[in-house]
Design an enzyme around this catalytic site. Sequence first.
Site, PDB file in Angstrom:
ATOM      1  N   TYR A  45       0.821  -1.210   0.000  1.00  0.00           N
ATOM      2  CA  TYR A  45       0.000   0.000   0.000  1.00  0.00           C
ATOM      3  C   TYR A  45       0.857   1.264   0.000  1.00  0.00           C
ATOM      4  CZ  TYR A  45      -3.776   3.246   0.989  1.00  0.00           C
ATOM      5  OH  TYR A  45      -4.672   4.264   0.882  1.00  0.00           O
ATOM      6  N   SER A 128      -5.157  13.607   7.425  1.00  0.00           N
ATOM      7  CA  SER A 128      -5.906  13.101   6.272  1.00  0.00           C
ATOM      8  C   SER A 128      -7.345  12.781   6.653  1.00  0.00           C
ATOM      9  CB  SER A 128      -5.242  11.832   5.741  1.00  0.00           C
ATOM     10  OG  SER A 128      -6.109  11.155   4.856  1.00  0.00           O
ATOM     11  N   GLN A 149      -6.569  17.970   5.675  1.00  0.00           N
ATOM     12  CA  GLN A 149      -6.704  17.631   4.254  1.00  0.00           C
ATOM     13  C   GLN A 149      -8.060  16.989   4.007  1.00  0.00           C
ATOM     14  OE1 GLN A 149      -6.311  13.954   3.198  1.00  0.00           O
ATOM     15  NE2 GLN A 149      -7.365  14.655   1.346  1.00  0.00           N
ATOM     16  N   TYR A 151     -10.811  15.040   1.716  1.00  0.00           N
ATOM     17  CA  TYR A 151     -11.370  14.317   0.581  1.00  0.00           C
ATOM     18  C   TYR A 151     -12.851  14.641   0.632  1.00  0.00           C
ATOM     19  CZ  TYR A 151      -7.246  11.380  -0.296  1.00  0.00           C
ATOM     20  OH  TYR A 151      -5.996  10.914  -0.620  1.00  0.00           O
ATOM     21  N   THR A 177      -7.756  17.927  -1.506  1.00  0.00           N
ATOM     22  CA  THR A 177      -7.036  17.084  -2.470  1.00  0.00           C
ATOM     23  C   THR A 177      -7.928  16.803  -3.672  1.00  0.00           C
ATOM     24  OG1 THR A 177      -5.631  16.103  -0.780  1.00  0.00           O
ATOM     25  CG2 THR A 177      -5.907  14.849  -2.812  1.00  0.00           C
ATOM     26  N   ARG A 186      -3.878   0.642  -8.780  1.00  0.00           N
ATOM     27  CA  ARG A 186      -2.672   0.286  -8.013  1.00  0.00           C
ATOM     28  C   ARG A 186      -2.488  -1.227  -7.976  1.00  0.00           C
ATOM     29  NH1 ARG A 186      -3.872   4.425  -2.916  1.00  0.00           N
ATOM     30  NH2 ARG A 186      -3.857   6.341  -4.152  1.00  0.00           N
ATOM     31  N   LYS A 250      -4.678  20.841  -3.438  1.00  0.00           N
ATOM     32  CA  LYS A 250      -3.559  19.887  -3.535  1.00  0.00           C
ATOM     33  C   LYS A 250      -3.758  18.984  -4.756  1.00  0.00           C
ATOM     34  CE  LYS A 250      -1.168  16.267  -0.857  1.00  0.00           C
ATOM     35  NZ  LYS A 250      -1.567  14.959  -1.393  1.00  0.00           N
ATOM     36  N   HIS A 274       0.599  13.230  -6.088  1.00  0.00           N
ATOM     37  CA  HIS A 274       0.246  12.238  -5.071  1.00  0.00           C
ATOM     38  C   HIS A 274       1.336  11.160  -4.978  1.00  0.00           C
ATOM     39  CE1 HIS A 274      -3.614  11.374  -2.796  1.00  0.00           C
ATOM     40  NE2 HIS A 274      -2.946  10.282  -2.518  1.00  0.00           N
ATOM     41  N   ARG A 277       0.889   8.052  -7.197  1.00  0.00           N
ATOM     42  CA  ARG A 277      -0.065   7.015  -6.805  1.00  0.00           C
ATOM     43  C   ARG A 277      -1.393   7.106  -7.541  1.00  0.00           C
ATOM     44  NH1 ARG A 277       1.055   4.890  -1.806  1.00  0.00           N
ATOM     45  NH2 ARG A 277      -1.067   4.891  -1.022  1.00  0.00           N
ATOM     46  N   ASP A 305       4.944  18.696  -3.328  1.00  0.00           N
ATOM     47  CA  ASP A 305       5.366  17.369  -2.862  1.00  0.00           C
ATOM     48  C   ASP A 305       5.473  16.410  -4.028  1.00  0.00           C
ATOM     49  OD1 ASP A 305       2.994  15.757  -3.330  1.00  0.00           O
ATOM     50  OD2 ASP A 305       2.177  16.336  -1.387  1.00  0.00           O
ATOM     51  N   SER A 306       5.951  15.230  -3.723  1.00  0.00           N
ATOM     52  CA  SER A 306       6.117  14.085  -4.636  1.00  0.00           C
ATOM     53  C   SER A 306       7.576  13.877  -5.002  1.00  0.00           C
ATOM     54  CB  SER A 306       5.265  14.205  -5.910  1.00  0.00           C
ATOM     55  OG  SER A 306       3.880  14.200  -5.563  1.00  0.00           O
ATOM     56  N   GLY A 307       8.222  13.017  -4.259  1.00  0.00           N
ATOM     57  CA  GLY A 307       9.587  12.615  -4.559  1.00  0.00           C
ATOM     58  C   GLY A 307      10.638  13.245  -3.667  1.00  0.00           C
ATOM     59  N   VAL A 308      10.248  14.110  -2.726  1.00  0.00           N
ATOM     60  CA  VAL A 308      11.249  14.727  -1.846  1.00  0.00           C
ATOM     61  C   VAL A 308      11.811  13.671  -0.898  1.00  0.00           C
ATOM     62  CG1 VAL A 308      11.630  16.394   0.002  1.00  0.00           C
ATOM     63  CG2 VAL A 308      10.135  16.989  -1.923  1.00  0.00           C
TER      64      VAL A 308
HETATM   65  C1  FNR Z   1      -0.647   9.460   0.556  1.00  0.00           C
HETATM   66  N1  FNR Z   1      -1.056  10.706   0.085  1.00  0.00           N
HETATM   67  C2  FNR Z   1      -2.251  11.234   0.503  1.00  0.00           C
HETATM   68  N2  FNR Z   1      -2.626  12.480   0.115  1.00  0.00           N
HETATM   69  C3  FNR Z   1      -3.767  13.037   0.558  1.00  0.00           C
HETATM   70  O1  FNR Z   1      -4.076  14.163   0.189  1.00  0.00           O
HETATM   71  N3  FNR Z   1      -4.572  12.342   1.408  1.00  0.00           N
HETATM   72  C4  FNR Z   1      -4.275  11.079   1.835  1.00  0.00           C
HETATM   73  O2  FNR Z   1      -5.015  10.479   2.610  1.00  0.00           O
HETATM   74  C5  FNR Z   1      -3.089  10.489   1.354  1.00  0.00           C
HETATM   75  N4  FNR Z   1      -2.742   9.228   1.737  1.00  0.00           N
HETATM   76  C6  FNR Z   1      -1.523   8.719   1.375  1.00  0.00           C
HETATM   77  C7  FNR Z   1      -1.139   7.474   1.858  1.00  0.00           C
HETATM   78  C8  FNR Z   1       0.119   6.968   1.557  1.00  0.00           C
HETATM   79  C9  FNR Z   1       0.510   5.630   2.076  1.00  0.00           C
HETATM   80  C10 FNR Z   1       1.016   7.729   0.753  1.00  0.00           C
HETATM   81  C11 FNR Z   1       2.398   7.233   0.437  1.00  0.00           C
HETATM   82  C12 FNR Z   1       0.611   8.950   0.255  1.00  0.00           C
HETATM   83  C13 FNR Z   1      -0.169  11.503  -0.795  1.00  0.00           C
HETATM   84  C14 FNR Z   1       0.763  12.390   0.018  1.00  0.00           C
HETATM   85  O3  FNR Z   1       0.078  13.431   0.656  1.00  0.00           O
HETATM   86  C15 FNR Z   1       1.826  13.041  -0.877  1.00  0.00           C
HETATM   87  O4  FNR Z   1       1.203  13.712  -1.948  1.00  0.00           O
HETATM   88  C16 FNR Z   1       2.822  12.025  -1.441  1.00  0.00           C
HETATM   89  O5  FNR Z   1       3.104  11.001  -0.527  1.00  0.00           O
HETATM   90  C17 FNR Z   1       4.094  12.753  -1.819  1.00  0.00           C
HETATM   91  O6  FNR Z   1       4.989  11.921  -2.438  1.00  0.00           O
HETATM   92  P1  FNR Z   1       6.205  11.195  -1.659  1.00  0.00           P
HETATM   93  O7  FNR Z   1       6.838  12.219  -0.734  1.00  0.00           O
HETATM   94  O8  FNR Z   1       5.621  10.044  -0.935  1.00  0.00           O
HETATM   95  O9  FNR Z   1       7.081  10.800  -2.789  1.00  0.00           O
END
Ligand code: FNR
Length: 375
Positions: A45, A128, A149, A151, A177, A186, A250, A274, A277, A305-308
């Site tokens: 996950y 979240s 955040q 949803y 988001t 996935r 976001k 994300h 994802r 965010d994403s990849g830091v």
């Molecule tokens: C997330 N992300 C995410 N984003 C959001 O807005 N609400 C959420 O509930 C979640 N849940 C979530 C679960 C898991 C297991 C991961 C790995 C990610 C996305 C998160 O906020 C963010 O955008 C990414 O994780 C950034 O990328 P990196 O830093 O993981 O590469």
Amino acid sequence: MSHGDHQLGIYLSGMLEGKTPELTTDLAGLEERAREVLSPEALGYIVPSAGSGSTARDNRAAFDRRKIVPRMLRGVDRERDLSCEILGTRLPAPIAVAPMGVQTIAHPDGELATARAAAAVGVPYIHSTAAAHSFEQVAEAADGPRWYQLYWPTDQDVCRSFLDRAKAAGYTALLLTLDTTLLGWRPADLDRGYLPFLTGTGLANYLTDPHFQGVDNPIPHWAQMFPNPGLSWDDLPFLRRHWDGPIVLKGIMSADDAKLAAEHGMDGVVVSNHGGRQVDGALAALDALPAVAEAVGDRLTVLFDSGVRTGADVVKALALGARAVLVGRPVLYGLALGGQAGVEHVLRCLMGELDITLALSGYSSQHELSPSALA
Ligand code: FNR
């Protein structure tokens, strides 16, 4: 004190007390260690991404492609102050914990440990909607800066209730988001038929909500209100009416959407895919950042965010126009490996490495960065 002093603290512990860090200080290497302790379901996950994983790989490749050009003899301050104000919150450094759901699959303490760690370090914890602990439980556990955040559920009464509860529990900024109105494709989860929400894990906010009391089958009830692909720009005034703090979108990946966000009176955007994802095949988030910063950087708070993974990554994102970054998976890796202490370790190392990278590159603060800091 500078965040980089954390480095000296580690050396002193090692040389004077024979103590070494419990977790690696190589933040990019944490994933490998975390893989050893996560259950197969949690690993599937948390670690992999949507589809073939190409966007997740591109997120990293975009960082690796860009290079810092260190400048010399610039009289950098001996003590550096990286604090900044973002969305009305004082941050010790331009870093916040990304919102991530179902954190109990990484560690039984889940969001409580993450929020306590963030509070100990002073960085915002973003709660979240899909958390395994409720707004109120987290607020009770940790007294640090916190944002929420959303949803957006299709049931507007539940949406309003979430906003009211977040406000009452001290969450000061709202991130909506946009990239997850449906779950991405996935394969790692699909191949196991694994979705924690279907047994109620990650539904704490919903199941404790007044609108879920007396509902016979709460999980199917959740399942029908979660998908919301019909969400549109016309819905945003509802948020303004029911939330009086800053609102940030976001998942913005184009300059055109960023301009629309500004026209719709939003306070900020998070440039994010994300963590790869959601839309596999989407461009790397870092490659989307410059155009967004150029389009709205003077009007909106641009976050990223994403990849830091490292302090150098933070420098690159800030140089390309982000005011601050959210860090995602590394926090969950720290959580899985060491609970609250593990998350604190990740945050302190990231802030330390950021500070040292800035100083060695010729900057006393992140405010001096611009695209010209990169090759
Ligand atoms: C997330 N992300 C995410 N984003 C959001 O807005 N609400 C959420 O509930 C979640 N849940 C979530 C679960 C898991 C297991 C991961 C790995 C990610 C996305 C998160 O906020 C963010 O955008 C990414 O994780 C950034 O990328 P990196 O830093 O993981 O590469």
